[in-house]
Design a protein around this motif. Structure first.
Motif, short mmCIF file in Angstrom:
data_model
loop_
_atom_site.label_atom_id
_atom_site.label_comp_id
_atom_site.label_asym_id
_atom_site.label_seq_id
_atom_site.Cartn_x
_atom_site.Cartn_y
_atom_site.Cartn_z
N SER A 11 33.55 -8.64 27.44
CA SER A 11 33.50 -10.48 27.69
C SER A 11 33.66 -10.43 29.02
O SER A 11 32.44 -11.17 29.28
CB SER A 11 34.94 -11.14 27.22
OG SER A 11 34.99 -11.89 27.86
N LEU A 21 32.53 -12.83 21.03
CA LEU A 21 32.16 -11.66 20.58
C LEU A 21 32.83 -11.74 19.18
O LEU A 21 31.82 -11.05 18.42
CB LEU A 21 32.96 -10.96 21.65
CG LEU A 21 32.41 -10.36 23.09
CD1 LEU A 21 33.09 -10.07 24.05
CD2 LEU A 21 30.51 -9.93 22.29
N LEU A 51 25.06 -5.92 22.14
CA LEU A 51 25.31 -7.24 22.24
C LEU A 51 23.75 -7.72 23.58
O LEU A 51 23.23 -8.96 23.89
CB LEU A 51 26.55 -7.21 23.12
CG LEU A 51 27.51 -7.42 22.16
CD1 LEU A 51 28.81 -7.34 21.96
CD2 LEU A 51 27.24 -8.97 21.76
#
Lengths: 142, 142
Positions: A11, A21, A51
């Motif tokens: 994060s 997430l 990501l």
DNA sequence: TACAGACTTAGAGCGCGCTCTAAGTCAAGC
DNA sequence: GCTTGACTTAGAGCGCGCTCTAAGTCTGTA
């Protein structure tokens, strides 16, 4: 301490909330992230890489369900390279179309701003060439 | 038959649903549209002109509440020219920033597409210069 | 005058992408 | 061992921008 990053670390690193997430994982954008024995997520480098790319797709306006589609292909091995390329190519042309749309509308905006700076009334200036041009742009579809 | 267009006519002309037109009025994006004695909306040319411009603002991603702000200024006469110009100028720079963001992300997308077309694995190609470049782009903030 | 179809209102519903809550568990430091 | 703070889950809630519904009214045409 085990191998891999916790959700909080990821994060912080990527600037997305832990909530997001978890949501992305639930939504199928990520593989099920491996857990410690206690059930705590440990993100691997591949997950972070993924990501990073998915976040770019979001920034380009790709909806979650399409990102999931891409992500599922990406999880299915290398015989989906072609399909992935096609999916991204299709999105590419949408992004280009979006950029062009923004640029076209920027013309309208610039004209309007110019009219305000010249202090001439925008909606009812039948003689003004600038007002005519604006009117013309506005009447064209998008 | 009275003067002005009905909601259906405006809807057809501008390609927005009647529902949306009513919603825009409720939301303060339009002045209260004048009605017939029976209570039916009759849009004047000025309303249609306004709608055309507001629709462009929407296409440029301006949120409804900001459009309302602009529209309220526009209804307050010409001593709000400066404020309107400022509001639009601020939005202008946001649109430009958005275009630039899209273009930056397009670079990432293009690299990724190239890698797929070359059939080289995107996430784990430590030697490939193209993969390195991609990694570099992805690590930069946005 | 009667009908059809477009119009009116208030308000509910929806798809999207998060964002937060509650209740509980895990684990690093003292 | 205990505290503290980050973690877990399932599921609710939210802001946005529409979009639709229900129940009723208006109006142009036959």
């Amino acid at each position: 301490m085990q191998e891999g990053l916790t959700i909080g670390e990821v994060s912080g690193k990527l600037g997305m909330s832990s909530h997001t997430l978890r949501y992305y994982e639930r939504a199928g954008l990520l593989r099920p992230i491996p857990r410690t024995e206690g059930g705590i997520r440990r993100y691997q480098e591949q997950d972070v890489e993924m990501l990073r790319f998915l976040a770019r797709l979001r920034l380009m306006g790709m909806p979650i369900h399409q990102i999931r589609e891409y992500a599922e292909l990406a999880r299915s091995g290398r015989d989906t390279f072609e399909a992935r390329g096609e999916l991204l190519t299709k999105h590419r042309s949408e992004v280009i179309a979006r950029i062009e749309e923004l640029q076209r509308n920027l013309e309208v905006l610039d004209l309007k701003i110019e009219m305000y700076s010249r202090g001439c009334t925008p909606l009812s200036a039948p003689g003004d060439p600038c007002a005519e041009k604006l009117r013309g742009l506005l009447e064209r579809k998008n």
